[in-house]
Design an enzyme around this catalytic site. Structure first.
Site, PDB file in Angstrom:
ATOM      1  N   GLN A 488     -54.185   6.247  43.488  1.00  0.00           N
ATOM      2  CA  GLN A 488     -53.130   6.348  43.319  1.00  0.00           C
ATOM      3  C   GLN A 488     -53.323   6.705  41.515  1.00  0.00           C
ATOM      4  O   GLN A 488     -54.124   6.238  40.406  1.00  0.00           O
ATOM      5  CB  GLN A 488     -52.776   5.084  42.730  1.00  0.00           C
ATOM      6  CG  GLN A 488     -50.609   5.409  42.549  1.00  0.00           C
ATOM      7  CD  GLN A 488     -50.699   3.975  42.242  1.00  0.00           C
ATOM      8  OE1 GLN A 488     -50.918   2.966  40.938  1.00  0.00           O
ATOM      9  NE2 GLN A 488     -49.710   2.933  42.865  1.00  0.00           N
ATOM     10  N   SER A 491     -50.855   5.818  36.367  1.00  0.00           N
ATOM     11  CA  SER A 491     -50.796   5.619  35.492  1.00  0.00           C
ATOM     12  C   SER A 491     -51.603   6.464  34.159  1.00  0.00           C
ATOM     13  O   SER A 491     -52.648   6.661  34.692  1.00  0.00           O
ATOM     14  CB  SER A 491     -51.500   4.512  35.551  1.00  0.00           C
ATOM     15  OG  SER A 491     -51.824   3.518  33.696  1.00  0.00           O
ATOM     16  N   SER A 523     -58.504   3.283  40.562  1.00  0.00           N
ATOM     17  CA  SER A 523     -59.750   3.195  41.101  1.00  0.00           C
ATOM     18  C   SER A 523     -59.870   4.045  42.650  1.00  0.00           C
ATOM     19  O   SER A 523     -58.879   4.963  42.978  1.00  0.00           O
ATOM     20  CB  SER A 523     -59.095   1.455  41.661  1.00  0.00           C
ATOM     21  OG  SER A 523     -58.215   1.774  42.705  1.00  0.00           O
ATOM     22  N   GLU A 606     -46.804  -1.813  46.262  1.00  0.00           N
ATOM     23  CA  GLU A 606     -48.024  -2.017  45.134  1.00  0.00           C
ATOM     24  C   GLU A 606     -47.594  -4.026  45.027  1.00  0.00           C
ATOM     25  O   GLU A 606     -48.380  -4.240  45.122  1.00  0.00           O
ATOM     26  CB  GLU A 606     -48.503  -1.109  44.173  1.00  0.00           C
ATOM     27  CG  GLU A 606     -49.490  -1.740  43.146  1.00  0.00           C
ATOM     28  CD  GLU A 606     -49.717  -1.310  41.960  1.00  0.00           C
ATOM     29  OE1 GLU A 606     -50.465  -0.942  41.715  1.00  0.00           O
ATOM     30  OE2 GLU A 606     -48.774  -0.613  41.221  1.00  0.00           O
TER      31      GLU A 606
END
Length: 756
Positions: A488, A491, A523, A606
């Site tokens: 993902q 951020s 991650s 999420e």
């Protein structure tokens, strides 16, 4: 927030709420508050007969005892509503008395159903129970000690001494109380007329209290309650007091939220200020936990499981009511501190319930002791009957799949819709909630688990809802077969969960887009084949517009993945730098500048994932292991964390059961995420503290308890560092509180920033 789950429970709640609005409006409550008798005369003349006419006094009692044939869950639903209305009088103490009496009557084999109507109809206790059920007698249960009993020469038990306070004692015809006989405690039913009942000034102005005095009062024949101990009686009190406390808490939450939307200060509603918004959100989470804990205790049959669940309810529900009423007054400000506003009446009711039930610290210690003495049964759904054919089909197909290995098994799981069975066909099985539970149960029984898609589980629903047919065929089968691992790319520096500071840009070029920017806390970026990315495609648009959603091939030129070292010293996350990365048009999901909705779908999945029962190695099992190994463990702190963990699990169970019954589950992902992560942190912190000086050693791996039988300080030092992340990832605590306040309580969103 509602304590009940099923459509029938919601209909009952609505009926009792309607009755309360008609029969206990503000003027009735204020008349009780201002009257010298706390409304006793009006209660006897008007409220009690009407309650009896509705069948509410006997709601929880067997039909053979003159009741409606339901149980404690239904009574708890009714009490939540009368608590919301702050009903004056003796309804709560009377139904508590009948619940205690019924438990004693039904504990006697000769009086238990189905022979109760024949063998027990003429018994003394059965007659009293019937009169409590029809409202012709009022009662109370005195939880206070102080009365003693001795046998006279005729073998009759005579009671002497003083005790109290007894809730609604001045209004009671019957008083159930404990009597110390030296080596044991007995429970008896006494006529109030045989005692000296003295009214006491009460903090709760709408319900009186009394002290009790007995001078060699004989216990009438048949009035000794067998099969009861203090644990059984106080458990019933905790459930019913807790149910009323749920109503108090819910009133306080909504009174505060409604006021925060209309009260303006500094040119805007106070509900827009984050301090107020967060206070209201925390009030709601407490009320949600309270409802879950009381519901759990009410559904338990008599025995050890009820004793434990009721102790949890005593901690969670009554404290939630006190805290919510206090925070309501704070939110209301000066108006909340006036005599004329009802807020202080709710605060008084909550304080009274807590005082009568006993100190919260004592209940927390009880929860800890019970948890450490016996294994706590996990919170699980008890599946109903009637699914035998479906269960057999599931079992047979899973048995065939279990014979396969490697890619063959993965392909069969994906093709059969077993990976995410709730998804629509052909990606899932279109399984309804009950079918999902059966599938999960059968997989557990066979010790067979479908593979974990990780971030792919957040991507798949977004592509099903917003992707083109070509995108779905290209990405979904491979993802479900575990051929594509996803990361993902959301951020970034300066961007919160609302994307206000989103700096990643996508510029239109021939055949696609060029994306540049920096993403952090990513991650799986090294291992992932594909990434999901949001980027601003219209810099001039407002913050939630001008954003698009892309699928990025992680092997594309211009992607630089660098390890991001965490406070533990590990580097499981990465920084990803995008330098003019080309993304073709067929990897844009949805419309240009329409990515905000898609991003929210992904973030919601999420948060739901993170709100599952994940403890990150800092759960109740680890806490209890450390507590047993520690020297003088703090039972109060342990009990508080056990209660919170239990309520979190119950919130998840209630969502599942609501879906099965067809009622609206509401938005609980943010609530559970918020509570779960805080609980994990606090457990890690307490276990670290219990490790003593060994916690100062180098943080490392290992088990919660070391080989020497003492808490492993090195392990808990590392855990304490690691769980700092859980209140940041997946939406920070502050963002979760905003979401809860805005979406569940309707508080106003933050204003748009001024144009530059």
């Amino acid at each position: 927030m509602a304590l009940g789950l099923t459509p029938e429970h919601l209909e009952l709640a609505a009926a009792v709420r309607g009755w309360s609005q008609r029969h206990c409006p503000a003027e009735v409550l204020r008349s009780a508050v201002d009257g010298s008798d706390s409304g006793a005369v009006h209660y006897r003349a008007e409220l009690a007969p009407s309650l009896a006419g509705q069948g509410l006094f006997g709601l929880h009692l067997p039909e053979a005892a003159g009741g409606q044939g339901f149980g404690l869950p239904e009574l708890a639903v009714a009490l939540e509503e009368t608590g919301r209305a702050l009903l004056p009088g003796a309804f709560l103490p009377t139904v508590l008395a009948s619940a205690v009496l019924a438990e004693s009557v039904l504990a006697e084999p000769v009086l238990a159903e189905p022979v109760m109507a024949e063998a027990g109809a003429d018994s003394v206790l059965s007659k009293l129970l019937a009169r409590l059920a029809d409202g012709s007698l009022s009662g109370t249960v005195s939880l206070a000690a102080g009365l003693t009993g001795v046998l006279d020469p005729d073998g009759r038990l005579r009671v002497s001494g003083e005790s109290g306070p007894a809730l609604a004692g001045p209004m009671a015809d019957l008083i159930i109380t404990s009597v110390s006989t030296g080596d044991r405690e007995a429970w008896v039913v006494l006529d109030a007329a045989d005692l000296e009942v003295t009214a006491l000034a009460a903090v709760d102005l709408a319900r009186p209290l009394a002290s009790l005095r007995a001078d060699s009062v004989p216990v009438p024949a048949g009035r000794l309650l067998s099969g009861l101990d203090r644990g059984a009686v106080t458990s019933l009190a905790a459930i019913l007091f807790g149910a009323e406390a749920c109503g108090v808490a819910d009133w306080a939450v909504h009174a505060a939220a409604e006021y925060a939307t209309i009260r303006h200060q500094f040119g805007r509603p106070i509900g827009q200020f984050q301090a107020v918004k967060h206070r209201c959100a925390r009030m709601l989470t407490g009320a949600e936990q309270a409802a879950a804990a009381v519901w759990d205790a009410a559904r338990m049959p008599p025995g050890p499981e009820r004793v434990f669940a009721a102790a949890v309810a005593a901690v969670v529900a009554v404290d939630a009511a006190v805290d919510a009423a206090n925070d309501c007054i704070q939110t209301l400000g000066g108006i909340g501190y006036t005599w004329e506003h009802d807020a202080h009446l709710y605060y008084r009711r909550a304080l009274s319930l807590r005082a009568l039930l006993g100190p919260s610290a004592r209940w927390r210690e009880r929860v800890a002791a019970l948890a450490m003495e016996a294994a706590i049964k996990p919170v699980r759904v008890e599946l109903p009957d009637g699914d035998a054919e479906f269960r057999a089909d599931v079992r047979a197909e899973l048995a065939e799949i279990s014979k396969l290995t490697g890619k063959e098994r993965s392909a069969r799981l994906a093709a059969g819709g077993w990976v995410l069975p709730h998804l629509p066909s052909p990606w899932g099985r279109g399984a309804q909630p009950l079918e999902q539970l059966v599938i999960d149960a059968e997989m557990r029984a066979a010790d067979f688990r479908a593979h974990n898609l990780a971030i792919g589980a957040w991507v798949v629903p977004a592509l099903i809802e917003y992707g083109t047919p070509e995108q779905q065929q290209r990405f979904l089968p491979a993802t479900l077969r575990m051929e594509y691992l996803w990361c993902q790319l959301f951020s970034e520096p300066g961007a919160g969960s609302d994307l206000a500071g989103l700096s990643t840009r996508a510029e239109r070029v021939a055949g696609g887009w060029r994306i540049s920017g920096q993403k952090i806390w990513t991650s799986l970026a090294k291992q992932a084949a594909w990434g999901i990315c949001i980027a601003r495609t219209d810099p001039s648009a407002p913050r939630h517009e001008g954003i698009s959603y892309f699928l990025i091939d992680m092997a594309s030129p211009g992607i630089d993945v660098r390890p991001l070292r965490e406070i533990t010293g590990d580097a499981s996350f990465n920084q990803v730098f995008l330098h003019n990365v080309f993304v073709p048009d067929d990897c844009l999901v949805g419309e240009v500048n329409g990515g905000w909705r898609i991003a929210r779908t992904t973030l919601a999945n999420e948060r739901v994932s993170l709100s599952q029962t994940w403890t990150f190695g800092a759960g109740v099992a680890e806490l209890l292991a450390v507590a047993k190994a520690a020297d003088r463990p703090p039972l109060g702190d342990i009990g508080r964390l056990v209660c919170e963990s239990r309520s979190i699990d119950l919130l998840g169970l209630r969502v599942t059961l609501k879906r099965i019954s067809g009622t609206e589950p509401g938005s609980t992902g943010s609530v559970r995420k918020l509570l779960s992560m805080r609980n994990a942190q606090q457990i890690a912190e307490l276990c670290f503290a219990l490790s003593g000086a060994s916690g100062a050693t180098a943080a490392g791996a290992g088990s919660p308890v070391g080989q020497d039988g003492a808490p492993n300080g090195a392990h808990w030092a590392r855990q304490n560092l690691a769980v700092r992340a859980v209140t940041i990832g997946g939406g920070t605590t502050d963002i979760q509180l905003n979401i809860i306040a805005e979406r569940m309580l309707g508080l106003p969103r933050d204003p748009e920033p001024p144009a530059k």
